[in-house]
Design an enzyme around this catalytic site. Sequence first.
Site, mmCIF file in Angstrom:
data_model
loop_
_atom_site.group_PDB
_atom_site.id
_atom_site.type_symbol
_atom_site.label_atom_id
_atom_site.label_comp_id
_atom_site.label_asym_id
_atom_site.label_seq_id
_atom_site.Cartn_x
_atom_site.Cartn_y
_atom_site.Cartn_z
ATOM 1 N N GLY A 70 0.797 -1.271 0.037
ATOM 2 C CA GLY A 70 0.232 0.034 -0.012
ATOM 3 C C GLY A 70 1.013 1.232 0.191
ATOM 4 O O GLY A 70 1.867 1.234 0.602
ATOM 5 N N SER A 73 2.843 4.977 -5.413
ATOM 6 C CA SER A 73 3.657 4.073 -6.195
ATOM 7 C C SER A 73 4.695 4.700 -7.093
ATOM 8 O O SER A 73 5.461 3.988 -7.699
ATOM 9 C CB SER A 73 3.034 2.828 -6.863
ATOM 10 O OG SER A 73 2.318 3.468 -7.977
ATOM 11 N N SER A 109 11.775 -0.125 -3.109
ATOM 12 C CA SER A 109 11.664 0.078 -4.629
ATOM 13 C C SER A 109 13.354 0.332 -4.957
ATOM 14 O O SER A 109 14.189 0.771 -3.986
ATOM 15 C CB SER A 109 10.759 1.119 -4.924
ATOM 16 O OG SER A 109 11.273 1.792 -6.078
ATOM 17 N N ASN A 110 13.385 0.091 -6.212
ATOM 18 C CA ASN A 110 14.851 0.495 -6.701
ATOM 19 C C ASN A 110 14.986 1.908 -6.664
ATOM 20 O O ASN A 110 16.216 2.054 -6.600
ATOM 21 C CB ASN A 110 14.716 0.023 -8.173
ATOM 22 C CG ASN A 110 14.002 0.821 -9.086
ATOM 23 O OD1 ASN A 110 14.351 1.869 -9.788
ATOM 24 N ND2 ASN A 110 12.562 0.427 -9.372
ATOM 25 N N HIS A 111 13.954 2.551 -6.398
ATOM 26 C CA HIS A 111 14.344 4.275 -6.113
ATOM 27 C C HIS A 111 14.767 4.776 -4.779
ATOM 28 O O HIS A 111 15.039 5.663 -4.592
ATOM 29 C CB HIS A 111 12.968 4.830 -6.572
ATOM 30 C CG HIS A 111 12.568 4.712 -7.884
ATOM 31 N ND1 HIS A 111 13.317 5.077 -9.092
ATOM 32 C CD2 HIS A 111 11.629 3.722 -8.590
ATOM 33 C CE1 HIS A 111 12.732 4.637 -10.205
ATOM 34 N NE2 HIS A 111 11.752 4.034 -9.864
ATOM 35 N N TYR A 134 9.635 9.849 -3.345
ATOM 36 C CA TYR A 134 9.096 8.551 -3.166
ATOM 37 C C TYR A 134 10.186 7.668 -2.763
ATOM 38 O O TYR A 134 9.907 6.899 -1.937
ATOM 39 C CB TYR A 134 8.681 8.224 -4.727
ATOM 40 C CG TYR A 134 8.281 6.590 -5.054
ATOM 41 C CD1 TYR A 134 7.380 6.081 -4.095
ATOM 42 C CD2 TYR A 134 9.295 5.956 -5.817
ATOM 43 C CE1 TYR A 134 6.858 4.565 -4.628
ATOM 44 C CE2 TYR A 134 8.873 4.679 -5.957
ATOM 45 C CZ TYR A 134 7.752 4.088 -5.337
ATOM 46 O OH TYR A 134 7.715 2.726 -5.728
ATOM 47 N N LYS A 138 10.764 5.065 0.442
ATOM 48 C CA LYS A 138 11.249 3.461 0.540
ATOM 49 C C LYS A 138 12.243 3.230 1.464
ATOM 50 O O LYS A 138 12.220 2.275 2.138
ATOM 51 C CB LYS A 138 11.169 3.068 -0.907
ATOM 52 C CG LYS A 138 10.092 2.964 -1.819
ATOM 53 C CD LYS A 138 8.893 2.306 -1.049
ATOM 54 C CE LYS A 138 7.621 2.258 -1.909
ATOM 55 N NZ LYS A 138 6.722 1.530 -1.563
ATOM 56 N N ARG A 172 16.279 0.424 -19.647
ATOM 57 C CA ARG A 172 16.363 0.386 -18.377
ATOM 58 C C ARG A 172 15.737 -0.638 -17.499
ATOM 59 O O ARG A 172 16.353 -1.485 -16.792
ATOM 60 C CB ARG A 172 15.854 1.621 -18.007
ATOM 61 C CG ARG A 172 15.991 1.559 -16.520
ATOM 62 C CD ARG A 172 15.436 3.057 -15.769
ATOM 63 N NE ARG A 172 15.216 3.094 -14.378
ATOM 64 C CZ ARG A 172 13.969 2.787 -13.824
ATOM 65 N NH1 ARG A 172 12.818 2.729 -14.715
ATOM 66 N NH2 ARG A 172 13.834 2.595 -12.543
HETATM 67 C C1 15L Z 1 8.473 2.015 -9.186
HETATM 68 O O1 15L Z 1 8.905 1.994 -7.844
HETATM 69 C C2 15L Z 1 7.223 2.223 -9.548
HETATM 70 O O2 15L Z 1 6.227 1.575 -8.330
HETATM 71 C C3 15L Z 1 6.761 1.522 -10.694
HETATM 72 O O3 15L Z 1 5.637 2.167 -11.120
HETATM 73 C C4 15L Z 1 7.701 1.826 -11.645
HETATM 74 O O4 15L Z 1 7.929 3.273 -12.004
HETATM 75 C C5 15L Z 1 9.423 1.347 -11.420
HETATM 76 O O5 15L Z 1 9.428 1.807 -9.757
HETATM 77 C C6 15L Z 1 10.384 1.646 -12.205
HETATM 78 O O6 15L Z 1 11.558 2.073 -11.925
HETATM 79 O O7 15L Z 1 10.313 1.341 -13.406
#
Ligand code: 15L
Length: 268
Positions: A70, A73, A109-111, A134, A138, A172
């Site tokens: 949740g 995103s 997330s990768n972010h 974002y 995370k 990517r």
């Molecule tokens: C994420 O964390 C997102 O939730 C998803 O929507 C994509 O944007 C993904 O990363 C990404 O890096 O492609």
Amino acid sequence: MQKILVTGAAGGIGTHLRRLMKGVYPGIRWSDVRPLANLAKDEIFMAADISNMAEAEKIVAGVDGIVHLGGHSVEGPWETILNANIVGCYNIFEAARRKGVKRIVFASSNHAVGFYPRSRKIGVDVTVRPDSRYGVSKAFGEALGALYADKHGLRVTCLRIGNVGEAPVDKRRLAIWIRPEDLVQLIRIGLDHPDVRFEVFYGASDNANAWWDNSNARRFGYKPQFKADDYREAAMAAEAKLAPDPIAEKFQGGPFCSDEYDADKRGA
Ligand code: 15L
């Protein structure tokens, strides 16, 4: 693991899980602030706004494990990220502690590490380098996970998810793509593996061009079944249509890095 709660069930990943985890755990409780499309008779749904602690406690009560998807995103305004991903995430961990939940699998997330250059292969032991508000949220969720594991004994798995889908959609994503079936494998390790205490895994399939060393996940038995390279031609054809973006192309987080980027104007 017996009784499972999945938050964010109406989102893209939640929708894949509804299909792939059906019957894997008995009576999965699906939750979201939005209603679920095509709710089947045998699916259990509880609506909740997790930025409200009372609502978070209500959905968490009586479950053994949580898959916490949740939140918001993608990048968003601070207020949105604050409520959905900071307050909401805190409420889920804290409600889990109060209600005696044993395990949490957190959709990181990768972010959280998006500002590492593509030229560098990283493991799970690097300092976080978020590429957005974002991404910061995370990194916050991962830190909460460590706290609740070390201080309160919850078993926590953080999945730094790449891009979930049936196929990688650009260059990517050839590096960071994960098929939903492989993601389910990682989630099940987080919910069931007896040795999990606090772990970070990369949510990626078996991608030849990976920027991530996922040996920690493999140590827990992860065997991804899909390879991004099988879709290389289509992904590169889609890439050729994208506008050039040198900052996005330099860093792992791609457009999340170039969005609002002005470090160059400050001489960086
Ligand atoms: C994420 O964390 C997102 O939730 C998803 O929507 C994509 O944007 C993904 O990363 C990404 O890096 O492609």
